[in-house]
Write a protein that holds these residues in place. Sequence first.
Motif, PDB file in Angstrom:
ATOM      1  N   TYR A  69       0.839  -1.205   0.000  1.00 40.91           N
ATOM      2  CA  TYR A  69       0.000   0.000   0.000  1.00 40.91           C
ATOM      3  C   TYR A  69       0.875   1.256   0.000  1.00 40.91           C
ATOM      4  O   TYR A  69       0.747   2.123  -0.862  1.00 40.91           O
ATOM      5  CB  TYR A  69      -0.931   0.008   1.216  1.00 40.91           C
ATOM      6  N   THR A  72       4.138   2.174  -3.087  1.00 36.17           N
ATOM      7  CA  THR A  72       3.507   2.398  -4.385  1.00 36.17           C
ATOM      8  C   THR A  72       4.210   3.557  -5.080  1.00 36.17           C
ATOM      9  O   THR A  72       4.448   4.602  -4.476  1.00 36.17           O
ATOM     10  CB  THR A  72       2.008   2.717  -4.227  1.00 36.17           C
ATOM     11  N   ALA A  74       4.377   6.012  -8.731  1.00 39.59           N
ATOM     12  CA  ALA A  74       3.707   6.486  -9.941  1.00 39.59           C
ATOM     13  C   ALA A  74       4.769   6.840 -10.969  1.00 39.59           C
ATOM     14  O   ALA A  74       5.835   7.369 -10.619  1.00 39.59           O
ATOM     15  CB  ALA A  74       2.836   7.701  -9.638  1.00 39.59           C
ATOM     16  N   HIS A 100       3.521  -1.691  -5.726  1.00 39.94           N
ATOM     17  CA  HIS A 100       2.686  -1.308  -6.858  1.00 39.94           C
ATOM     18  C   HIS A 100       3.401  -0.269  -7.717  1.00 39.94           C
ATOM     19  O   HIS A 100       4.137   0.575  -7.208  1.00 39.94           O
ATOM     20  CB  HIS A 100       1.373  -0.673  -6.390  1.00 39.94           C
ATOM     21  N   ILE A 102       1.943   2.522 -10.620  1.00 40.79           N
ATOM     22  CA  ILE A 102       0.766   3.097 -11.259  1.00 40.79           C
ATOM     23  C   ILE A 102       1.218   3.892 -12.478  1.00 40.79           C
ATOM     24  O   ILE A 102       2.161   4.685 -12.388  1.00 40.79           O
ATOM     25  CB  ILE A 102       0.019   4.062 -10.328  1.00 40.79           C
ATOM     26  N   TYR A 128      -7.967   0.196 -14.601  1.00 41.68           N
ATOM     27  CA  TYR A 128      -9.026   1.099 -14.176  1.00 41.68           C
ATOM     28  C   TYR A 128      -9.222   2.186 -15.225  1.00 41.68           C
ATOM     29  O   TYR A 128      -8.303   2.517 -15.972  1.00 41.68           O
ATOM     30  CB  TYR A 128      -8.658   1.765 -12.833  1.00 41.68           C
ATOM     31  N   TYR A 167     -10.091  -3.110  -1.050  1.00 44.32           N
ATOM     32  CA  TYR A 167      -8.687  -3.532  -1.036  1.00 44.32           C
ATOM     33  C   TYR A 167      -8.135  -3.591   0.386  1.00 44.32           C
ATOM     34  O   TYR A 167      -6.925  -3.757   0.578  1.00 44.32           O
ATOM     35  CB  TYR A 167      -7.857  -2.554  -1.877  1.00 44.32           C
ATOM     36  N   THR A 209      -9.953   8.645  -3.746  1.00 44.04           N
ATOM     37  CA  THR A 209      -9.973   7.209  -3.495  1.00 44.04           C
ATOM     38  C   THR A 209     -10.978   6.875  -2.405  1.00 44.04           C
ATOM     39  O   THR A 209     -11.387   7.746  -1.638  1.00 44.04           O
ATOM     40  CB  THR A 209      -8.566   6.707  -3.109  1.00 44.04           C
ATOM     41  N   CYS A 268      -5.697   2.996 -16.868  1.00 45.44           N
ATOM     42  CA  CYS A 268      -4.656   3.107 -15.855  1.00 45.44           C
ATOM     43  C   CYS A 268      -4.330   1.704 -15.359  1.00 45.44           C
ATOM     44  O   CYS A 268      -5.238   0.906 -15.087  1.00 45.44           O
ATOM     45  CB  CYS A 268      -5.147   3.961 -14.689  1.00 45.44           C
ATOM     46  N   CYS A 269      -3.047   1.401 -15.274  1.00 44.28           N
ATOM     47  CA  CYS A 269      -2.653   0.082 -14.779  1.00 44.28           C
ATOM     48  C   CYS A 269      -2.087   0.197 -13.368  1.00 44.28           C
ATOM     49  O   CYS A 269      -1.284   1.086 -13.071  1.00 44.28           O
ATOM     50  CB  CYS A 269      -1.649  -0.581 -15.711  1.00 44.28           C
ATOM     51  N   TYR A 270      -2.573  -0.671 -12.510  1.00 47.51           N
ATOM     52  CA  TYR A 270      -2.020  -0.871 -11.163  1.00 47.51           C
ATOM     53  C   TYR A 270      -1.332  -2.221 -11.202  1.00 47.51           C
ATOM     54  O   TYR A 270      -1.990  -3.250 -11.354  1.00 47.51           O
ATOM     55  CB  TYR A 270      -3.125  -0.890 -10.119  1.00 47.51           C
TER      56      TYR A 270
END
Length: 280
Positions: A69, A72, A74, A100, A102, A128, A167, A209, A268-270
């Motif tokens: 979490y 992450t 970007a 992650h 993003i 998403y 999540y 979010t 959007c890819c996570y």
Amino acid sequence: MLILTCPAQLQRLEGALRRSLPLTLPVYGAVMNINRGNPAGLEVVVDAWPEFGAVLARRRGEVPVDDCYRNTSAVFYRDVGAYRALLETPGCLRWDSAFHIIGLQDGVTAVSEAIAGAKGIELDISHYYTYRHPNPSTMPEPRLDPGVRVGSLTPAHVDLLNKTWPYGGNARSRQYLEELLRLFPNLCLRDGAGQPLSWALTDPFGAGTHGYTLPAHRRSGYMWTVLVLAARRAQARGFPTFGFTATGNRPMQRLQEELGHQRLPGLCCYILHNPGLKQA
């Protein structure tokens, strides 16, 4: 690989990312937060400066290997080859942890797949829709029922959030949500007794979010009001209004489109790397 720490460089980067919106949205939001006090302790890594080919916003310092979490990042690239080279640079990412990435560009997934294949790492990829409102000042006036008031959530509500977030449900997600409540804006509608009815949070990348209305209070227009007020507050702070919506969440898609949000082309890819290390 360079870590940008100079305020003048970070301001210049913010301007460059602004000129490349909307593909830069999550990185741009991260840099905006860094330049405004850096509440989440993020940092920016580039392949070169000032003519960068790739930029990555990540958490500064050590993060537990099972905390996907807070771990992450970007990303945005001008040159997909430079982006891959940046990710492969020692020290850019911890490939032995759950994390992650993003991104709004197709090459983000392709690069992770290529590196993961070479390293024998598993991936869990989710897609998403990205919704962005071009001008929240044009949104309809919010509607409030008598007895409903506008407020904010506090860390005391973290267990409710952790239980209702798709999540969430574990100790790491609880820690992350508590951090969002402490560090970033949120908006909540409350009943006459002060109990939460509907809310939306903001993440370290400036995205909306965990928009949620308690089941007993749905179909009352509460999320409509939350989205309008949250968008206007983001605009007042100078931030873009955007968020990522599950491709199967048609009710939220319709609501955003009704309010004037625009769905960006593509997805959007996570990308969760090493999902087996994620805390259950």
